[in-house]
Design a protein around this motif. Structure first.
Motif, PDB file in Angstrom:
ATOM      1  N   GLY A  18      50.270  28.106  34.250  1.00  0.00           N
ATOM      2  CA  GLY A  18      49.666  28.043  32.930  1.00  0.00           C
ATOM      3  C   GLY A  18      48.801  29.231  32.571  1.00  0.00           C
ATOM      4  O   GLY A  18      48.424  29.404  31.411  1.00  0.00           O
ATOM      5  N   ALA A  19      48.486  30.063  33.551  1.00  0.00           N
ATOM      6  CA  ALA A  19      47.565  31.177  33.317  1.00  0.00           C
ATOM      7  C   ALA A  19      48.026  32.094  32.185  1.00  0.00           C
ATOM      8  O   ALA A  19      47.216  32.527  31.367  1.00  0.00           O
ATOM      9  N   GLY A  20      49.313  32.365  32.115  1.00  0.00           N
ATOM     10  CA  GLY A  20      49.836  33.250  31.074  1.00  0.00           C
ATOM     11  C   GLY A  20      49.669  32.691  29.669  1.00  0.00           C
ATOM     12  O   GLY A  20      49.652  33.436  28.695  1.00  0.00           O
ATOM     13  N   ASP A  21      49.502  31.390  29.574  1.00  0.00           N
ATOM     14  CA  ASP A  21      49.318  30.736  28.277  1.00  0.00           C
ATOM     15  C   ASP A  21      47.867  30.329  28.032  1.00  0.00           C
ATOM     16  O   ASP A  21      47.572  29.556  27.115  1.00  0.00           O
ATOM     17  N   GLY A  22      46.964  30.836  28.860  1.00  0.00           N
ATOM     18  CA  GLY A  22      45.548  30.545  28.688  1.00  0.00           C
ATOM     19  C   GLY A  22      45.133  29.170  29.195  1.00  0.00           C
ATOM     20  O   GLY A  22      44.054  28.684  28.868  1.00  0.00           O
TER      21      GLY A  22
END
Length: 92
Positions: A18-22
């Motif tokens: 989920g990091a890439g989507d904040g």
């Protein structure tokens, strides 16, 4: 124990994917928290281990834990509030 491991695995996967989507994810894993349930187990543990109640926390319940005291509920709440607040956004 396997259920806790599963939750930690889920949180780690969510954090990485989920990091890439904040999206941030965190698990709060305190030791034993001072709750009525934990406090009610002291007498039963004393009987089961044949020891006085005043030794159960240290010698049985808290023995395998790094923090050798019951965690207070407000301590857990403070950590959760921090993680949910703006300064907790960097922790995943």
């Amino acid at each position: 124990m396997s259920a806790k491991h599963g939750v930690l695995g889920l949180v780690k996967t969510l954090a990485l994917e989920g990091a890439g989507d904040g999206i941030v994810a965190a698990a709060v894993c305190p030791g034993y928290v001072r709750t009525p349930l934990v406090e009610s187990q002291v007498a039963a543990q004393a009987e089961a281990h044949g020891m006085p109640e005043d030794r159960v926390l240290e010698d049985v319940i808290l023995a395998p834990h790094a923090v050798k005291r019951l965690i207070e509920p407000d301590e857990v709440a403070d950590v959760v509030a921090f993680l949910c607040g703006p300064t907790g956004a960097a922790f995943t």
